[in-house]
Design a protein around this motif. Structure first.
Motif, PDB file in Angstrom:
ATOM      1  N   GLY A  65      38.658  41.872  41.568  1.00 13.42           N
ATOM      2  CA  GLY A  65      39.028  43.284  41.567  1.00 13.42           C
ATOM      3  C   GLY A  65      38.334  44.039  40.448  1.00 13.42           C
ATOM      4  N   LYS A  66      38.100  45.314  40.670  1.00  9.56           N
ATOM      5  CA  LYS A  66      37.367  46.127  39.697  1.00  9.56           C
ATOM      6  C   LYS A  66      38.066  46.197  38.346  1.00  9.56           C
ATOM      7  N   ARG A  67      39.374  46.446  38.342  1.00 11.60           N
ATOM      8  CA  ARG A  67      40.091  46.563  37.062  1.00 11.60           C
ATOM      9  C   ARG A  67      40.253  45.209  36.384  1.00 11.60           C
ATOM     10  N   ALA A  68      40.591  44.188  37.158  1.00 11.07           N
ATOM     11  CA  ALA A  68      40.796  42.860  36.570  1.00 11.07           C
ATOM     12  C   ALA A  68      39.507  42.321  35.961  1.00 11.07           C
ATOM     13  N   VAL A  69      38.408  42.458  36.684  1.00  8.32           N
ATOM     14  CA  VAL A  69      37.119  41.977  36.170  1.00  8.32           C
ATOM     15  C   VAL A  69      36.680  42.824  34.975  1.00  8.32           C
ATOM     16  N   ALA A  70      36.871  44.146  35.046  1.00 11.97           N
ATOM     17  CA  ALA A  70      36.507  45.012  33.913  1.00 11.97           C
ATOM     18  C   ALA A  70      37.281  44.614  32.659  1.00 11.97           C
ATOM     19  N   LEU A  71      38.534  44.214  32.811  1.00 15.64           N
ATOM     20  CA  LEU A  71      39.330  43.770  31.672  1.00 15.64           C
ATOM     21  C   LEU A  71      38.739  42.496  31.070  1.00 15.64           C
ATOM     22  N   ALA A  72      38.379  41.533  31.910  1.00 15.47           N
ATOM     23  CA  ALA A  72      37.773  40.289  31.412  1.00 15.47           C
ATOM     24  C   ALA A  72      36.454  40.565  30.701  1.00 15.47           C
ATOM     25  N   ILE A  73      35.678  41.523  31.213  1.00 14.97           N
ATOM     26  CA  ILE A  73      34.423  41.902  30.562  1.00 14.97           C
ATOM     27  C   ILE A  73      34.722  42.562  29.212  1.00 14.97           C
ATOM     28  N   ALA A  74      35.672  43.485  29.180  1.00 12.88           N
ATOM     29  CA  ALA A  74      36.031  44.177  27.936  1.00 12.88           C
ATOM     30  C   ALA A  74      36.545  43.204  26.880  1.00 12.88           C
ATOM     31  N   MET A  75      37.191  42.125  27.315  1.00 11.27           N
ATOM     32  CA  MET A  75      37.701  41.115  26.388  1.00 11.27           C
ATOM     33  C   MET A  75      36.595  40.186  25.902  1.00 11.27           C
ATOM     34  N   GLY A  76      35.396  40.305  26.479  1.00 15.88           N
ATOM     35  CA  GLY A  76      34.285  39.455  26.079  1.00 15.88           C
ATOM     36  C   GLY A  76      34.334  38.062  26.684  1.00 15.88           C
ATOM     37  N   LEU A  77      35.131  37.879  27.728  1.00 20.38           N
ATOM     38  CA  LEU A  77      35.265  36.568  28.358  1.00 20.38           C
ATOM     39  C   LEU A  77      34.143  36.282  29.355  1.00 20.38           C
ATOM     40  N   VAL A  78      33.618  37.326  29.979  1.00 23.87           N
ATOM     41  CA  VAL A  78      32.516  37.219  30.935  1.00 23.87           C
ATOM     42  C   VAL A  78      31.621  38.441  30.769  1.00 23.87           C
ATOM     43  N   THR A  79      30.461  38.388  31.397  1.00 23.89           N
ATOM     44  CA  THR A  79      29.566  39.543  31.443  1.00 23.89           C
ATOM     45  C   THR A  79      29.397  39.945  32.907  1.00 23.89           C
ATOM     46  N   GLU A  80      28.806  41.087  33.133  1.00 26.95           N
ATOM     47  CA  GLU A  80      28.545  41.510  34.509  1.00 26.95           C
ATOM     48  C   GLU A  80      27.684  40.489  35.241  1.00 26.95           C
ATOM     49  N   ALA A  81      26.790  39.832  34.523  1.00 29.92           N
ATOM     50  CA  ALA A  81      25.921  38.821  35.134  1.00 29.92           C
ATOM     51  C   ALA A  81      26.706  37.606  35.614  1.00 29.92           C
ATOM     52  N   ASP A  82      27.925  37.417  35.097  1.00 27.00           N
ATOM     53  CA  ASP A  82      28.772  36.297  35.493  1.00 27.00           C
ATOM     54  C   ASP A  82      29.555  36.580  36.776  1.00 27.00           C
ATOM     55  N   CYS A  83      29.399  37.765  37.321  1.00 29.61           N
ATOM     56  CA  CYS A  83      30.197  38.200  38.466  1.00 29.61           C
ATOM     57  C   CYS A  83      29.372  38.218  39.752  1.00 29.61           C
ATOM     58  N   ILE A  84      30.079  38.015  40.867  1.00 30.15           N
ATOM     59  CA  ILE A  84      29.462  38.222  42.173  1.00 30.15           C
ATOM     60  C   ILE A  84      30.218  39.351  42.855  1.00 30.15           C
ATOM     61  N   MET A  85      29.597  39.931  43.849  1.00 33.44           N
ATOM     62  CA  MET A  85      30.263  40.968  44.631  1.00 33.44           C
ATOM     63  C   MET A  85      30.636  40.391  45.988  1.00 33.44           C
ATOM     64  N   ILE A  86      31.856  40.635  46.382  1.00 25.98           N
ATOM     65  CA  ILE A  86      32.318  40.290  47.718  1.00 25.98           C
ATOM     66  C   ILE A  86      32.589  41.632  48.379  1.00 25.98           C
ATOM     67  N   GLY A  87      31.621  42.097  49.178  1.00 23.48           N
ATOM     68  CA  GLY A  87      31.651  43.485  49.622  1.00 23.48           C
ATOM     69  C   GLY A  87      31.432  44.349  48.398  1.00 23.48           C
ATOM     70  N   ASP A  88      32.352  45.267  48.134  1.00 21.22           N
ATOM     71  CA  ASP A  88      32.237  46.106  46.931  1.00 21.22           C
ATOM     72  C   ASP A  88      33.244  45.697  45.852  1.00 21.22           C
ATOM     73  N   VAL A  89      33.738  44.457  45.949  1.00 22.63           N
ATOM     74  CA  VAL A  89      34.759  43.968  45.019  1.00 22.63           C
ATOM     75  C   VAL A  89      34.159  42.887  44.118  1.00 22.63           C
ATOM     76  N   PRO A  90      34.217  43.081  42.796  1.00 19.67           N
ATOM     77  CA  PRO A  90      33.692  42.056  41.888  1.00 19.67           C
ATOM     78  C   PRO A  90      34.642  40.860  41.770  1.00 19.67           C
ATOM     79  N   HIS A  91      34.039  39.695  41.573  1.00 18.18           N
ATOM     80  CA  HIS A  91      34.799  38.451  41.416  1.00 18.18           C
ATOM     81  C   HIS A  91      34.107  37.603  40.354  1.00 18.18           C
TER      82      HIS A  91
END
Length: 97
Positions: A65-91
């Motif tokens: 989800g956009k908010r859940a993944v954005a939170l993990a990114i903001a916490m420094g746990l992952v980067t955008e490069a660590d994510c895949i898109m399922i349709g328009d939803v990041p995972h």
């Protein structure tokens, strides 16, 4: 957001987090179907602080989800490069060894 902590004897725990509007939704990526269910992501809504605490302590996490993944990114746990898109939803997933 929804949150569920799966405790696995001898293996630790997996934290599952999804944006609220994604619960009970099925997403497609090519031939792969992703069903976002309460059985995996939980059925009780939680606030951002509860998600932060669970992710800080998590050895493994599954986040969608956009908010859940954005939170993990903001916490420094992952980067955008660590994510895949399922349709328009990041995972993303976190595995700490």
């Amino acid at each position: 957001m929804y949150l569920k902590v799966h405790r696995i004897p001898g293996a630790g725990e997996v934290v599952a987090v999804c944006d609220a509007e994604l619960l009970n939704v099925t997403l497609m990526r090519g031939d792969v179907k992703v069903c976002i269910t309460g059985g995996f992501y939980g059925t009780e809504r939680v606030d951002e602080e509860e998600v932060r605490k669970a992710l800080c302590d998590a050895g493994n996490a599954n986040i969608i989800g956009k908010r859940a993944v954005a939170l993990a990114i903001a916490m420094g746990l992952v980067t955008e490069a660590d994510c895949i898109m399922i349709g328009d939803v990041p995972h993303t997933q976190i595995f700490r060894i």
